[in-house]
Design a protein around this motif. Sequence first.
Motif, PDB file in Angstrom:
ATOM      1  N   MET A  17       0.852  -1.195   0.000  1.00  9.30           N
ATOM      2  CA  MET A  17       0.000   0.000   0.000  1.00  9.30           C
ATOM      3  C   MET A  17       0.885   1.241   0.000  1.00  9.30           C
ATOM      4  N   ARG A  18       0.538   2.224  -0.826  1.00 10.14           N
ATOM      5  CA  ARG A  18       1.240   3.498  -0.820  1.00 10.14           C
ATOM      6  C   ARG A  18       0.276   4.576  -1.285  1.00 10.14           C
ATOM      7  N   LEU A  19       0.675   5.813  -1.107  1.00  8.52           N
ATOM      8  CA  LEU A  19      -0.156   6.942  -1.518  1.00  8.52           C
ATOM      9  C   LEU A  19       0.336   7.506  -2.843  1.00  8.52           C
ATOM     10  N   ILE A  20      -0.614   7.834  -3.714  1.00  6.33           N
ATOM     11  CA  ILE A  20      -0.318   8.483  -4.990  1.00  6.33           C
ATOM     12  C   ILE A  20      -0.640   9.959  -4.840  1.00  6.33           C
ATOM     13  N   GLY A  21       0.397  10.785  -4.909  1.00  2.00           N
ATOM     14  CA  GLY A  21       0.226  12.232  -4.800  1.00  2.00           C
ATOM     15  C   GLY A  21       0.519  12.928  -6.113  1.00  2.00           C
ATOM     16  N   LEU A  22       0.543  14.238  -6.065  1.00  6.05           N
ATOM     17  CA  LEU A  22       0.741  15.028  -7.277  1.00  6.05           C
ATOM     18  C   LEU A  22       2.055  14.686  -7.972  1.00  6.05           C
ATOM     19  N   GLU A  23       3.100  14.438  -7.169  1.00  5.90           N
ATOM     20  CA  GLU A  23       4.416  14.193  -7.759  1.00  5.90           C
ATOM     21  C   GLU A  23       4.467  12.870  -8.523  1.00  5.90           C
ATOM     22  N   ASP A  24       3.539  11.952  -8.268  1.00  5.18           N
ATOM     23  CA  ASP A  24       3.523  10.654  -8.937  1.00  5.18           C
ATOM     24  C   ASP A  24       2.735  10.661 -10.241  1.00  5.18           C
ATOM     25  N   VAL A  25       1.793  11.585 -10.351  1.00  2.69           N
ATOM     26  CA  VAL A  25       0.822  11.521 -11.439  1.00  2.69           C
ATOM     27  C   VAL A  25       1.480  11.675 -12.807  1.00  2.69           C
ATOM     28  N   GLU A  26       2.418  12.592 -12.926  1.00  2.00           N
ATOM     29  CA  GLU A  26       3.003  12.854 -14.239  1.00  2.00           C
ATOM     30  C   GLU A  26       3.702  11.621 -14.798  1.00  2.00           C
ATOM     31  N   ASP A  27       4.482  10.921 -13.973  1.00  2.25           N
ATOM     32  CA  ASP A  27       5.176   9.737 -14.463  1.00  2.25           C
ATOM     33  C   ASP A  27       4.200   8.609 -14.796  1.00  2.25           C
ATOM     34  N   ILE A  28       3.145   8.446 -13.987  1.00  2.00           N
ATOM     35  CA  ILE A  28       2.150   7.411 -14.287  1.00  2.00           C
ATOM     36  C   ILE A  28       1.484   7.689 -15.628  1.00  2.00           C
ATOM     37  N   ALA A  29       1.083   8.938 -15.851  1.00  4.85           N
ATOM     38  CA  ALA A  29       0.424   9.299 -17.109  1.00  4.85           C
ATOM     39  C   ALA A  29       1.356   9.100 -18.288  1.00  4.85           C
ATOM     40  N   LEU A  30       2.619   9.473 -18.127  1.00  4.35           N
ATOM     41  CA  LEU A  30       3.585   9.350 -19.218  1.00  4.35           C
ATOM     42  C   LEU A  30       3.846   7.884 -19.554  1.00  4.35           C
ATOM     43  N   GLY A  31       4.100   7.076 -18.542  1.00  3.80           N
ATOM     44  CA  GLY A  31       4.349   5.658 -18.794  1.00  3.80           C
ATOM     45  C   GLY A  31       3.140   4.947 -19.367  1.00  3.80           C
ATOM     46  N   ALA A  32       1.961   5.285 -18.875  1.00  2.00           N
ATOM     47  CA  ALA A  32       0.735   4.659 -19.377  1.00  2.00           C
ATOM     48  C   ALA A  32       0.460   5.050 -20.820  1.00  2.00           C
ATOM     49  N   SER A  33       0.875   6.256 -21.216  1.00  2.00           N
ATOM     50  CA  SER A  33       0.656   6.663 -22.606  1.00  2.00           C
ATOM     51  C   SER A  33       1.521   5.836 -23.550  1.00  2.00           C
ATOM     52  N   LEU A  34       2.674   5.335 -23.074  1.00  2.00           N
ATOM     53  CA  LEU A  34       3.455   4.398 -23.885  1.00  2.00           C
ATOM     54  C   LEU A  34       2.724   3.064 -23.975  1.00  2.00           C
ATOM     55  N   LEU A  35       2.264   2.536 -22.855  1.00  2.00           N
ATOM     56  CA  LEU A  35       1.535   1.264 -22.848  1.00  2.00           C
ATOM     57  C   LEU A  35       0.213   1.365 -23.596  1.00  2.00           C
ATOM     58  N   GLY A  36      -0.295   2.579 -23.777  1.00  2.00           N
ATOM     59  CA  GLY A  36      -1.543   2.774 -24.505  1.00  2.00           C
ATOM     60  C   GLY A  36      -1.455   2.455 -25.972  1.00  2.00           C
ATOM     61  N   ALA A  37      -0.242   2.234 -26.513  1.00  2.00           N
ATOM     62  CA  ALA A  37      -0.055   1.824 -27.907  1.00  2.00           C
ATOM     63  C   ALA A  37      -0.728   2.792 -28.874  1.00  2.00           C
ATOM     64  N   GLY A  38      -0.602   4.077 -28.571  1.00  2.00           N
ATOM     65  CA  GLY A  38      -1.166   5.096 -29.447  1.00  2.00           C
ATOM     66  C   GLY A  38      -2.554   5.551 -29.051  1.00  2.00           C
ATOM     67  N   GLY A  39      -3.241   4.785 -28.194  1.00  2.00           N
ATOM     68  CA  GLY A  39      -4.609   5.132 -27.814  1.00  2.00           C
ATOM     69  C   GLY A  39      -4.712   5.482 -26.343  1.00  2.00           C
ATOM     70  N   ASP A  95      -5.414  11.619 -24.546  1.00  2.00           N
ATOM     71  CA  ASP A  95      -4.305  12.547 -24.339  1.00  2.00           C
ATOM     72  C   ASP A  95      -3.835  12.498 -22.888  1.00  2.00           C
ATOM     73  N   PRO A  96      -2.565  12.127 -22.640  1.00  2.00           N
ATOM     74  CA  PRO A  96      -2.093  12.056 -21.252  1.00  2.00           C
ATOM     75  C   PRO A  96      -2.093  13.402 -20.551  1.00  2.00           C
ATOM     76  N   TYR A  97      -1.950  14.497 -21.310  1.00  2.00           N
ATOM     77  CA  TYR A  97      -1.920  15.827 -20.697  1.00  2.00           C
ATOM     78  C   TYR A  97      -3.268  16.160 -20.074  1.00  2.00           C
ATOM     79  N   VAL A  98      -4.337  15.897 -20.811  1.00  2.00           N
ATOM     80  CA  VAL A  98      -5.681  16.188 -20.302  1.00  2.00           C
ATOM     81  C   VAL A  98      -5.994  15.311 -19.096  1.00  2.00           C
ATOM     82  N   GLY A  99      -5.665  14.009 -19.187  1.00  2.88           N
ATOM     83  CA  GLY A  99      -5.902  13.111 -18.068  1.00  2.88           C
ATOM     84  C   GLY A  99      -5.123  13.517 -16.837  1.00  2.88           C
ATOM     85  N   LYS A 100      -3.878  13.925 -17.044  1.00  3.20           N
ATOM     86  CA  LYS A 100      -3.021  14.336 -15.930  1.00  3.20           C
ATOM     87  C   LYS A 100      -3.586  15.554 -15.219  1.00  3.20           C
ATOM     88  N   LEU A 101      -4.043  16.536 -15.979  1.00  2.00           N
ATOM     89  CA  LEU A 101      -4.609  17.738 -15.362  1.00  2.00           C
ATOM     90  C   LEU A 101      -5.836  17.413 -14.528  1.00  2.00           C
TER      91      LEU A 101
END
Length: 373
Positions: free
Chosen positions: A1-23, A26-32
């Motif tokens: 168990m851990r906490l996801i804070g603001l500092e974690d969100v950007e890396d999660i969104a960026l890495g997930a956009s790679l795993l998204g295989a193009g779909g 938009d990670p920017y909109v989701g991140k905001l």
Amino acid sequence: MRLIGLEDVEDIALGASLLGAGGGGDPYVGKLAAMAAIRECGPVTLLDADEVPDDAFVVPSAGMGAPTVLTEKGFGSNTEIQALKDNVQRFFGREVYATLPAEAGGVNSMFPLIVAARLGIPMVDADGMGRAFPELQMVTFTIGGVRTTPMAWADEKGNFGVLDTISNKWAEDVARSVTMVCGGAVSIMLFGMDGAKLKECGVHGIVTRSQQLGRAIRQAKHLAAEEGLTPEEFFLRFTGGHKLFKGKISDVLREMRGAFNYGRVKLAGIGDYKGSAAYVDFQNENLCCVVDDRMVATTPDMICLVDVETFMPVPTDALKYGKRVMVVGLECFHLWRTPEGLELAGPRYFGLDTDYIPVEERCKMAVAEGEVA
């Protein structure tokens, strides 16, 4: 168990956009949107799948529709999220213990963070794809026998409801019609299941993997220098990626059909690939890559376009003429390579006239025949 804070969100969104295989949107909109929810409601508790009680009721949450529409309309308001939870609990007669991503992708990796923050419930470090796919039934939960419905949906106008269908494919078809009527995008909660079933057929650790990938992309040059590698070598080694092509985008063909983005991006080779040509076909997510008339990768393996200098993922809705990209193949979660997985999301399901061959085997074949790998 851990906490996801603001500092974690950007890396999660960026890495997930790679795993998204193009779909996956938009990670920017989701991140905001995720950052706004965390600022307002506080950090989100992230649970390992093994920490979820076997009898706990967990429900994935996501945005459904074309990524470009999700970007334009926005998503994840308090009204939508509360309507989703209320309807799921009413039809199942159970309290929602936690949510989780249905898939990896820029928006849909962020949507459960928004839901968890605004409802004050945990998020589970698991999903149903290990990547992104365009249709609801294309999840490992289907392989495990979990029903899509009862499925709650809501839009930004205040419309909401619950679907109960005879199969997971019927849920996709009916929900897609609802999505189109509602303007091309809705919010959904679906695949309600016990913790025991999630442990059995979910893709564990997807949020953590996304965060690790995001950090590696963001710090690629620095981390590569520490290991005595070029940034490209580091990126490919860390991700486990197979380099399929490098080129400049020479044309992008797009059309909207049935709330999906369909299209083809054409590439003219650069560097070692100069004189060659390639294209990638997509339906929200990238489906296949063809180099000089030879198929080099297909779904369900991930086909990702990344910037040649920064390795930032380039989703299908951000493809632009002249951009220089590397096409990378990532190996999919093992359940997608089973007969049941290929029936759901293999190349022939999408109308590609080829059997599935794992991307690593296709690359070995290319090397054996003297082609650039």
